[in-house]
Design a protein around this motif. Structure first.
Motif, PDB file in Angstrom:
ATOM      1  N   GLU A 153       1.048  -1.204   0.060  1.00 13.04           N
ATOM      2  CA  GLU A 153       0.111   0.055   0.073  1.00 13.04           C
ATOM      3  C   GLU A 153       0.878   1.130  -0.129  1.00 13.04           C
ATOM      4  O   GLU A 153       1.232   1.712   1.095  1.00 13.04           O
ATOM      5  CB  GLU A 153      -0.835  -0.029   1.358  1.00 13.04           C
ATOM      6  N   HIS A 154       1.342   1.488  -1.273  1.00 14.84           N
ATOM      7  CA  HIS A 154       2.134   2.743  -1.187  1.00 14.84           C
ATOM      8  C   HIS A 154       1.750   4.081  -0.850  1.00 14.84           C
ATOM      9  O   HIS A 154       2.623   4.829  -0.119  1.00 14.84           O
ATOM     10  CB  HIS A 154       2.543   2.897  -2.715  1.00 14.84           C
ATOM     11  N   THR A 155       0.627   4.058  -0.738  1.00 11.93           N
ATOM     12  CA  THR A 155       0.234   5.439   0.004  1.00 11.93           C
ATOM     13  C   THR A 155       0.322   5.683   1.488  1.00 11.93           C
ATOM     14  O   THR A 155       0.202   6.739   1.985  1.00 11.93           O
ATOM     15  CB  THR A 155      -1.360   5.914  -0.306  1.00 11.93           C
ATOM     16  N   LEU A 156       0.712   4.424   2.027  1.00  9.85           N
ATOM     17  CA  LEU A 156       0.890   4.430   3.573  1.00  9.85           C
ATOM     18  C   LEU A 156       2.345   4.289   3.926  1.00  9.85           C
ATOM     19  O   LEU A 156       2.726   3.976   5.110  1.00  9.85           O
ATOM     20  CB  LEU A 156      -0.132   3.386   4.111  1.00  9.85           C
ATOM     21  N   LEU A 157       3.309   4.507   2.964  1.00 13.66           N
ATOM     22  CA  LEU A 157       4.686   4.128   3.004  1.00 13.66           C
ATOM     23  C   LEU A 157       5.129   5.315   3.719  1.00 13.66           C
ATOM     24  O   LEU A 157       4.987   6.333   3.654  1.00 13.66           O
ATOM     25  CB  LEU A 157       5.301   4.302   1.576  1.00 13.66           C
ATOM     26  N   GLU A 158       6.041   4.608   5.134  1.00 12.18           N
ATOM     27  CA  GLU A 158       6.672   5.483   5.947  1.00 12.18           C
ATOM     28  C   GLU A 158       8.155   5.587   5.742  1.00 12.18           C
ATOM     29  O   GLU A 158       8.837   4.405   5.675  1.00 12.18           O
ATOM     30  CB  GLU A 158       6.186   5.084   7.182  1.00 12.18           C
ATOM     31  N   GLY A 159       8.878   6.631   6.002  1.00 17.03           N
ATOM     32  CA  GLY A 159      10.323   6.684   5.884  1.00 17.03           C
ATOM     33  C   GLY A 159      11.061   6.643   4.690  1.00 17.03           C
ATOM     34  O   GLY A 159      12.220   6.630   4.652  1.00 17.03           O
ATOM     35  N   CYS A 160      10.189   6.698   3.693  1.00 15.79           N
ATOM     36  CA  CYS A 160      10.757   6.894   2.290  1.00 15.79           C
ATOM     37  C   CYS A 160      10.342   8.025   1.422  1.00 15.79           C
ATOM     38  O   CYS A 160       9.201   7.824   0.885  1.00 15.79           O
ATOM     39  CB  CYS A 160      10.518   5.360   1.441  1.00 15.79           C
ATOM     40  N   PRO A 161      10.940   9.229   1.685  1.00 19.76           N
ATOM     41  CA  PRO A 161      10.520  10.307   0.874  1.00 19.76           C
ATOM     42  C   PRO A 161      10.916   9.979  -0.607  1.00 19.76           C
ATOM     43  O   PRO A 161      10.022  10.733  -1.466  1.00 19.76           O
ATOM     44  CB  PRO A 161      11.835  11.323   1.108  1.00 19.76           C
ATOM     45  N   THR A 162      11.508   9.225  -1.184  1.00 22.21           N
ATOM     46  CA  THR A 162      11.405   8.703  -2.534  1.00 22.21           C
ATOM     47  C   THR A 162      11.468   7.394  -2.810  1.00 22.21           C
ATOM     48  O   THR A 162      12.026   6.451  -1.951  1.00 22.21           O
ATOM     49  CB  THR A 162      12.819   9.067  -3.252  1.00 22.21           C
ATOM     50  N   ALA A 163      10.505   6.747  -3.629  1.00 19.59           N
ATOM     51  CA  ALA A 163      10.281   5.365  -3.988  1.00 19.59           C
ATOM     52  C   ALA A 163      10.097   5.158  -5.406  1.00 19.59           C
ATOM     53  O   ALA A 163       9.551   6.015  -6.000  1.00 19.59           O
ATOM     54  CB  ALA A 163       9.263   4.678  -3.031  1.00 19.59           C
ATOM     55  N   THR A 164      10.323   3.943  -6.024  1.00 21.37           N
ATOM     56  CA  THR A 164      10.029   3.699  -7.263  1.00 21.37           C
ATOM     57  C   THR A 164      10.132   2.006  -7.548  1.00 21.37           C
ATOM     58  O   THR A 164      10.358   1.434  -6.647  1.00 21.37           O
ATOM     59  CB  THR A 164      11.212   4.511  -8.302  1.00 21.37           C
ATOM     60  N   HIS A 165       9.365   1.834  -8.745  1.00 24.53           N
ATOM     61  CA  HIS A 165       9.019   0.442  -9.103  1.00 24.53           C
ATOM     62  C   HIS A 165      10.077   0.231 -10.237  1.00 24.53           C
ATOM     63  O   HIS A 165      10.245   1.167 -11.393  1.00 24.53           O
ATOM     64  CB  HIS A 165       7.742   0.026  -9.507  1.00 24.53           C
ATOM     65  N   ARG A 166      10.815  -0.905 -10.609  1.00 22.33           N
ATOM     66  CA  ARG A 166      11.634  -1.288 -11.765  1.00 22.33           C
ATOM     67  C   ARG A 166      11.647  -2.640 -11.721  1.00 22.33           C
ATOM     68  O   ARG A 166      12.070  -3.527 -10.929  1.00 22.33           O
ATOM     69  CB  ARG A 166      13.044  -0.726 -11.470  1.00 22.33           C
ATOM     70  N   GLY A 167      10.785  -2.988 -12.971  1.00 23.20           N
ATOM     71  CA  GLY A 167      10.852  -4.553 -13.189  1.00 23.20           C
ATOM     72  C   GLY A 167      10.109  -4.982 -12.316  1.00 23.20           C
ATOM     73  O   GLY A 167       8.764  -4.705 -11.846  1.00 23.20           O
ATOM     74  N   SER A 168      10.331  -6.088 -11.436  1.00 26.66           N
ATOM     75  CA  SER A 168       9.726  -6.866 -10.421  1.00 26.66           C
ATOM     76  C   SER A 168      10.049  -6.580  -9.062  1.00 26.66           C
ATOM     77  O   SER A 168      10.032  -7.387  -8.026  1.00 26.66           O
ATOM     78  CB  SER A 168      10.029  -8.392 -10.456  1.00 26.66           C
ATOM     79  N   PHE A 169      10.871  -5.368  -8.822  1.00 29.49           N
ATOM     80  CA  PHE A 169      11.214  -4.955  -7.494  1.00 29.49           C
ATOM     81  C   PHE A 169      10.900  -3.689  -7.234  1.00 29.49           C
ATOM     82  O   PHE A 169      10.414  -2.730  -8.189  1.00 29.49           O
ATOM     83  CB  PHE A 169      12.719  -5.020  -7.505  1.00 29.49           C
ATOM     84  N   PHE A 170      10.684  -3.143  -5.886  1.00 26.18           N
ATOM     85  CA  PHE A 170      10.374  -2.181  -5.536  1.00 26.18           C
ATOM     86  C   PHE A 170      11.519  -1.387  -4.417  1.00 26.18           C
ATOM     87  O   PHE A 170      12.020  -2.365  -3.932  1.00 26.18           O
ATOM     88  CB  PHE A 170       9.176  -2.434  -4.187  1.00 26.18           C
ATOM     89  N   TYR A 171      11.586  -0.213  -4.832  1.00 24.26           N
ATOM     90  CA  TYR A 171      12.950   0.375  -4.438  1.00 24.26           C
ATOM     91  C   TYR A 171      12.623   1.438  -3.467  1.00 24.26           C
ATOM     92  O   TYR A 171      11.725   2.357  -3.768  1.00 24.26           O
ATOM     93  CB  TYR A 171      13.876   0.929  -5.104  1.00 24.26           C
ATOM     94  N   CYS A 172      12.902   1.613  -2.252  1.00 26.93           N
ATOM     95  CA  CYS A 172      12.887   2.882  -1.288  1.00 26.93           C
ATOM     96  C   CYS A 172      14.084   3.463  -0.907  1.00 26.93           C
ATOM     97  O   CYS A 172      15.181   2.705  -0.733  1.00 26.93           O
ATOM     98  CB  CYS A 172      12.032   2.285   0.049  1.00 26.93           C
ATOM     99  N   TYR A 173      14.200   4.885  -0.974  1.00 27.24           N
ATOM    100  CA  TYR A 173      15.259   5.336  -0.891  1.00 27.24           C
ATOM    101  C   TYR A 173      15.195   6.492   0.431  1.00 27.24           C
ATOM    102  O   TYR A 173      14.497   7.756   0.208  1.00 27.24           O
ATOM    103  CB  TYR A 173      15.730   6.483  -1.946  1.00 27.24           C
TER     104      TYR A 173
END
Length: 405
Positions: A331-351
């Motif tokens: 549930e990306h709208t509830l993501l906490e602690g990641c000011p930047t996030a993205t999808h690439r391929g079959s992975f989710f990345y949090c920065y």
């Protein structure tokens, strides 16, 4: 006694009359015509004087008002074409005011509303209908740098274009930055020509300085670390890259394209070969416990991933990676602690934000799932890395346990 005097006077008059008689022209038709012509010439001269006064009066008034000098009157009248009545098309060609041309001044650029190139993913900065500002105001403002501002004929049209650093005031620093060139559209309105370079914390690449060259090239100095007050002068690497306007965009034509990958600062070697590398991060997770389905048929659960920087230096390029599963959905709208996030391929990345030595970060992940199933594990890793790849030797792996009530 008077007779001799009268006789003398009479003789004098006779002599005078005989002397002047030939010069006297008797009144007749010729004399009348000469008189008429003389009177006509006097009337024409009078009218000419009146006309001259009538023309000179408005000219003098025009000059008295400080306007441009009136043109000299034409020596001969020329035929003129009357303008078409209002509301009707004119049969002749009509002149339209020319579009603004020449160099775009800074004040004109600040007064314009422009569309900007895209910011880094997750920056949450506006790109459509942006009004640039000179100094920080509300959050989300895009500041047109005063110091990092130059002119260069980047597109080779003979007119220098403004090239400037734009800074988006969104979230904690360091702020997203772009080097953007501007030009005029066919109507003369200032528009963004293209992006030369942008800072990106995921690569990582940070803007240090730039300059626009007389030959149209733009040189950009880039660092692999964001500038901070506590950064050691020799802790970062710098590169100079050259960009040119080519085929409708800015392309790099000189200098390195990326920073070299460094070995882990904790790695060591021995005569028998490399020894195991100490982990750069300490990572712990809490289990995801799915409850009963809600009214929409979704089961929901949460986890927290906690990681600590065990290294000796500040890390500005941390990323958290986990699979983008079709069953355990984020549930990306509830993501906490990641000011930047993205999808690439079959992975989710949090920065997450940068981490100082010994500093700990916590990321909250929310999952939802339609079906039940056996307990299982979701792999997660924390490492240094940009958008393309991780820095070798910096990855710490862990697992998130999934259970069902």
């Amino acid at each position: 006694m008077s007779e001799p005097r009268d006789a003398r006077l009479s003789g004098e008059f006779e002599a005078y009359r005989a002397l002047t008689l030939d010069a006297v022209v008797p009144a007749g038709p010729d004399a009348v015509r000469r008189t008429v012509r003389l009177r006509r010439r006097r009337r024409v001269a009078t009218v000419a004087v009146v006309v001259a006064v009538a023309v000179a009066a408005p000219v003098a008034a025009w000059a008295a008002l400080g306007r441009q000098p009136a043109p000299a009157p034409a020596t001969s009248p020329e035929p003129t074409t009357s303008p078409a009545p209002t509301g009707l098309p004119s049969t002749g060609a009509s002149a339209s005011p020319s579009a603004p041309a020449g160099r775009i001044e800074r004040a004109e650029l600040l007064a314009a509303t422009v569309d900007l190139p895209a910011w880094p993913a997750g920056a949450d900065c506006r790109t459509r209908g942006v009004r640039l500002v000179e100094r920080a105001g509300a959050g989300g403002d895009v500041v047109l740098s005063n110091a990092a501002y130059a002119y260069g004929d980047v597109d080779g049209d003979g007119v220098p274009e403004p090239v400037a650093v734009l800074r988006c005031l969104r979230g904690p620093g360091p702020y997203p930055e772009q080097v953007v060139a501007f030009d005029r559209d066919p109507a003369g309105t200032p528009v963004a020509l293209g992006r030369v370079f942008r800072s990106d914390p995921r690569r990582p690449e940070w803007l240090v300085a730039f300059d626009a060259r007389p030959d149209g090239a733009v040189r950009v100095e880039v660092s692999d670390r964001a500038g901070t007050d506590d950064t050691e002068p020799d802790a970062s690497h710098r590169q100079t890259r050259v960009y040119r306007w080519t085929d409708g965009r800015f392309a790099q034509t000189g200098g390195p394209t990326a920073f070299p990958v460094e070995p882990s600062p904790l790695a060591s070697t021995s005569p028998s070969g490399p020894t195991p590398v100490s982990p750069l991060f300490a990572v712990t997770t809490t289990p995801v416990v799915y409850g009963p389905p809600d009214a929409d048929g979704w089961r929901r659960g949460t986890t927290t991933v906690t990681f600590t920087n065990l290294g000796p230096t500040r890390l500005t390029d941390v990323r958290l990676t986990l699979p983008d599963s079709a069953e355990d959905t984020h549930e990306h709208t509830l993501l906490e602690g990641c000011p930047t996030a993205t999808h690439r391929g079959s992975f989710f990345y949090c920065y997450p934000d940068p981490l100082d030595p010994g500093e700990r970060a916590v990321v909250g992940l929310h999952f939802m799932r339609r079906t039940t199933g056996p307990d299982h594990q979701i792999p997660v890793s924390v490492e240094r890395g940009g958008e393309d790849s991780a820095v070798p030797g910096t990855t710490t792996r862990a697992s998130i346990t999934v259970r069902f009530e």
